[in-house]
Scaffold this active site. Structure first.
Site, PDB file in Angstrom:
ATOM      1  N   SER A 133       0.812  -1.225   0.000  1.00 44.70           N
ATOM      2  CA  SER A 133       0.000   0.000   0.000  1.00 44.70           C
ATOM      3  C   SER A 133       0.836   1.261   0.000  1.00 44.70           C
ATOM      4  O   SER A 133       0.302   2.357   0.182  1.00 44.70           O
ATOM      5  CB  SER A 133      -0.919  -0.002   1.229  1.00 44.70           C
ATOM      6  OG  SER A 133      -0.147  -0.015   2.427  1.00 44.70           O
TER       7      SER A 133
ATOM      8  N   THR B 294     -39.193  28.614  -6.450  1.00 44.61           N
ATOM      9  CA  THR B 294     -39.448  27.275  -5.935  1.00 44.61           C
ATOM     10  C   THR B 294     -39.879  26.431  -7.129  1.00 44.61           C
ATOM     11  O   THR B 294     -40.567  26.932  -8.036  1.00 44.61           O
ATOM     12  CB  THR B 294     -40.549  27.239  -4.853  1.00 44.61           C
ATOM     13  OG1 THR B 294     -41.803  27.595  -5.442  1.00 44.61           O
ATOM     14  CG2 THR B 294     -40.230  28.204  -3.710  1.00 44.61           C
ATOM     15  N   HIS B 295     -39.455  25.188  -7.182  1.00 43.23           N
ATOM     16  CA  HIS B 295     -39.709  24.315  -8.332  1.00 43.23           C
ATOM     17  C   HIS B 295     -39.171  24.932  -9.625  1.00 43.23           C
ATOM     18  O   HIS B 295     -39.667  24.634 -10.709  1.00 43.23           O
ATOM     19  CB  HIS B 295     -41.208  24.027  -8.483  1.00 43.23           C
ATOM     20  CG  HIS B 295     -41.864  23.500  -7.253  1.00 43.23           C
ATOM     21  ND1 HIS B 295     -41.853  22.165  -6.910  1.00 43.23           N
ATOM     22  CD2 HIS B 295     -42.534  24.137  -6.249  1.00 43.23           C
ATOM     23  CE1 HIS B 295     -42.497  21.995  -5.764  1.00 43.23           C
ATOM     24  NE2 HIS B 295     -42.911  23.172  -5.341  1.00 43.23           N
TER      25      HIS B 295
ATOM     26  N   SER C 194     -15.223  27.123 -26.507  1.00 39.12           N
ATOM     27  CA  SER C 194     -15.559  25.966 -27.336  1.00 39.12           C
ATOM     28  C   SER C 194     -14.523  25.817 -28.445  1.00 39.12           C
ATOM     29  O   SER C 194     -14.045  26.808 -29.011  1.00 39.12           O
ATOM     30  CB  SER C 194     -16.949  26.154 -27.950  1.00 39.12           C
ATOM     31  OG  SER C 194     -17.178  25.218 -28.982  1.00 39.12           O
TER      32      SER C 194
ATOM     33  N   LYS D 119     -18.664  30.951 -27.412  1.00 36.45           N
ATOM     34  CA  LYS D 119     -19.022  30.276 -26.162  1.00 36.45           C
ATOM     35  C   LYS D 119     -18.105  30.679 -24.996  1.00 36.45           C
ATOM     36  O   LYS D 119     -16.916  30.884 -25.145  1.00 36.45           O
ATOM     37  CB  LYS D 119     -18.948  28.748 -26.324  1.00 36.45           C
ATOM     38  CG  LYS D 119     -19.967  28.154 -27.265  1.00 36.45           C
ATOM     39  CD  LYS D 119     -21.369  28.209 -26.684  1.00 36.45           C
ATOM     40  CE  LYS D 119     -21.516  27.388 -25.438  1.00 36.45           C
ATOM     41  NZ  LYS D 119     -21.244  25.957 -25.647  1.00 36.45           N
TER      42      LYS D 119
ATOM     43  N   ASN E 106     -17.908  28.795 -21.345  1.00 36.29           N
ATOM     44  CA  ASN E 106     -18.459  27.675 -20.580  1.00 36.29           C
ATOM     45  C   ASN E 106     -18.008  27.736 -19.116  1.00 36.29           C
ATOM     46  O   ASN E 106     -16.812  27.858 -18.847  1.00 36.29           O
ATOM     47  CB  ASN E 106     -18.009  26.349 -21.193  1.00 36.29           C
ATOM     48  CG  ASN E 106     -18.444  26.212 -22.636  1.00 36.29           C
ATOM     49  OD1 ASN E 106     -19.536  26.637 -23.004  1.00 36.29           O
ATOM     50  ND2 ASN E 106     -17.591  25.638 -23.462  1.00 36.29           N
TER      51      ASN E 106
ATOM     52  N   GLU F   1     -19.113  23.454 -13.406  1.00 38.83           N
ATOM     53  CA  GLU F   1     -19.591  22.142 -13.838  1.00 38.83           C
ATOM     54  C   GLU F   1     -18.737  21.022 -13.245  1.00 38.83           C
ATOM     55  O   GLU F   1     -19.248  19.968 -12.866  1.00 38.83           O
ATOM     56  CB  GLU F   1     -19.593  22.071 -15.365  1.00 38.83           C
ATOM     57  CG  GLU F   1     -20.635  22.996 -15.997  1.00 38.83           C
ATOM     58  CD  GLU F   1     -20.543  23.040 -17.513  1.00 38.83           C
ATOM     59  OE1 GLU F   1     -19.640  22.383 -18.076  1.00 38.83           O
ATOM     60  OE2 GLU F   1     -21.370  23.738 -18.134  1.00 38.83           O
TER      61      GLU F   1
ATOM     62  N   TYR G 162      -9.372  -5.896  13.510  1.00 41.44           N
ATOM     63  CA  TYR G 162      -8.794  -5.451  12.250  1.00 41.44           C
ATOM     64  C   TYR G 162      -8.915  -6.521  11.161  1.00 41.44           C
ATOM     65  O   TYR G 162      -8.702  -7.707  11.409  1.00 41.44           O
ATOM     66  CB  TYR G 162      -7.319  -5.083  12.423  1.00 41.44           C
ATOM     67  CG  TYR G 162      -6.721  -4.510  11.157  1.00 41.44           C
ATOM     68  CD1 TYR G 162      -6.927  -3.186  10.818  1.00 41.44           C
ATOM     69  CD2 TYR G 162      -5.997  -5.324  10.285  1.00 41.44           C
ATOM     70  CE1 TYR G 162      -6.414  -2.663   9.646  1.00 41.44           C
ATOM     71  CE2 TYR G 162      -5.484  -4.807   9.103  1.00 41.44           C
ATOM     72  CZ  TYR G 162      -5.694  -3.477   8.780  1.00 41.44           C
ATOM     73  OH  TYR G 162      -5.196  -2.966   7.612  1.00 41.44           O
TER      74      TYR G 162
ATOM     75  N   GLN H  48      -7.463  -1.545   4.812  1.00 37.92           N
ATOM     76  CA  GLN H  48      -6.330  -0.870   4.183  1.00 37.92           C
ATOM     77  C   GLN H  48      -6.798   0.120   3.127  1.00 37.92           C
ATOM     78  O   GLN H  48      -6.141   1.132   2.872  1.00 37.92           O
ATOM     79  CB  GLN H  48      -5.392  -1.903   3.554  1.00 37.92           C
ATOM     80  CG  GLN H  48      -4.189  -1.309   2.843  1.00 37.92           C
ATOM     81  CD  GLN H  48      -3.168  -2.371   2.482  1.00 37.92           C
ATOM     82  OE1 GLN H  48      -2.452  -2.853   3.339  1.00 37.92           O
ATOM     83  NE2 GLN H  48      -3.125  -2.740   1.201  1.00 37.92           N
TER      84      GLN H  48
END
Length: 468
Positions: free
Chosen positions: A35, A166-167, A288, A294, A296, A301, A328, A333
């Site tokens: 590990s 709302t909604h 873009s 564009k 973005n 995001e 354990y 691990q």
């Protein structure tokens, strides 16, 4: 002996187990079992705990003072080498084996005494808890920085008005600061949960041994104070298998990720051409490859997408621990994979989110232009209630006016007074004041409301929360 054979022998000599085995592990097992690639980052905390353990062994009469000091000096030398960029070798099974090997190189055979009374089971839990405690502080500081940006931006748009939704349907006018601060308080709750996660991690497992506790009279109270823990674990079997502190921190990360995702969704929607409430800046957006016009909101995001990953980390740990027998098991691990991933992800997302918010511009005119008199329908109902009508009666009357305005394709303030009078006799000439945006906000001065004084008080409360 060949170089390869010497390397294999050296690696085997520094394994912390294997005396009862006649042959070394298969390469395929090492590939699965080792590990070091994941837990290498625990080395500062493992060195810290090992130095405290050397002192505890001296206090218990297991080591002489000279031996204890030699171990401390050796561990300092190991830390210097690792800080300078020393890398693990193929034979280092985990971070504990790595440090053991380097310690032997620094001080010789006395290094073999450090592991007396200690197991990797309590050792790794101690290092992971120290790491988690530090992670809680780092996350808290980063969240506070984002909160400060939210407060600063909210102060800038304190007098701006926008639709409350709302909604995702226009509901009632609110202060733009009120909307921004609605994303401040979930983060403040995340900070409260971080403090709880810190307390959960701050329970010392060192001294629990592999399962039954240490056979030497070490002082766990001394270890607790030296390492900065708040309490000592009460049961050695539970101590070596307890990953609740990991689960709690992962939950905080997952929930904080969900809060950031919701905030990002608001900003992304409000930044679309259809809304136009927000204009994104240049340094946290992209363009873009095909469409030159564009812009973005990629940082937002990606923050929204990261919430799914954080949720997955939390679920992964819960699925791992739900079926384990007592004490354990090696399944544990993998706790560090998800712990490190979640903390790394959140600490990556938070600064980028803050940068995207800081450089965005809020378009007051577009916000105000989206507010219509029809959104004051609740204010009309409250107008009637204040004049003696029941709210159900008022609700029905105003609903009739809404139907009329929709049929006539006009706003409520364009409906003639005669229509108001016909709908309910308690409507009078001052009814049109109730259709004003400023009047609507001023009616909501209740604590936590969107009234001007309430928002100013909320801003002060948010500033105080950051200072605390």
């Amino acid at each position: 002996m060949t170089t390869a054979a010497l390397s294999t022998a050296t690696a085997r000599a520094h394994k912390l187990w294997g005396g009862r085995f006649g042959a070394g592990p298969a390469p395929e097992f090492d590939a699965l079992n080792n590990s070091i690639a994941v837990d290498f980052r625990l080395w500062p905390y493992d060195v810290q705990a090992s130095k405290a353990w050397a002192v505890a062994l001296w206090g218990a009469g297991v080591l002489t003072l000279d031996e204890s000091k030699a171990l401390e000096r050796g561990l300092d030398a190991v830390a210097e080498r690792l800080e300078a960029g020393e890398s693990p070798t193929a034979g280092d099974e985990d971070v504990h084996t790595l440090i053991d090997r380097l310690l032997h190189e620094e001080i010789g055979e006395v290094a073999s005494k450090l592991h007396t009374g200690r197991s990797r089971n309590d050792q790794v839990s101690t290092a992971a808890r120290l790491w988690a405690m530090d992670a809680c502080k780092r996350i808290d500081g980063t969240i506070r920085h984002l909160q400060q940006i939210i407060v600063d931006r909210a102060a800038e748009v304190e007098t701006a008005v926008m639709p409350g939704y709302t909604h995702l349907q226009r509901a009632i006018p609110v202060s733009a600061a009120h909307w921004l601060l609605s994303h401040f308080w979930p983060l403040e709750r995340d900070r409260q949960r971080l403090r709880a996660a810190h307390r959960a991690a701050a329970s010392l497992p060192l001294g629990s041994g592999a399962v039954a506790g240490c056979a030497y009279p070490i002082s766990r109270t001394l270890l607790q104070g030296t390492l900065g823990f708040e309490t000592v674990t009460p049961n050695s079997m539970d101590a070596v298998s307890d990953r609740d502190f990991v689960a709690e921190l992962l939950f905080v990360c997952a929930l904080a990720g969900a809060h950031l995702s919701r905030f990002a969704e608001d900003l992304i929607i409000y930044g679309s051409s259809e809304f136009g409430f927000v204009q994104f800046g240049d340094t946290f957006t992209s363009g873009s490859s095909m469409m030159p016009q564009k812009r973005n909101p990629d940082a937002l995001e990606l923050a929204r997408g990261a919430a799914a990953r954080l949720l997955g980390d939390h679920v992964t740990l819960l699925a791992t621990i739900k079926g384990l027998p007592s004490s354990y098991n090696k399944d544990l691990q993998d706790d560090k994979r998800v712990l490190f991933d979640a903390v790394d992800t959140l600490l990556l997302v938070l600064p980028a989110f803050g940068g995207a918010l800081a450089e965005s511009t809020f378009q007051r005119d577009r916000m105000r232009g989206a507010v219509s008199s029809s959104m004051m329908a609740t204010d009309l109902a409250d107008y009637l209630v204040r004049r003696g009508a029941t709210f159900r009666e008022a609700h029905g009357a105003v609903g009739g006016l809404i139907r009329l305005s929709e049929a006539e394709r006009c706003e409520l303030h364009e409906v003639p007074m005669s229509a108001f009078s016909e709908t309910h006799p308690l409507f009078d000439q001052d009814v049109f004041q109730a259709l004003g945006t400023a009047h609507s906000l001023e009616q909501r001065e209740v604590e936590g409301g969107t009234g001007p004084r309430a928002v100013r008080a909320q801003l002060e409360a948010a500033r105080a929360a950051i200072r605390a």
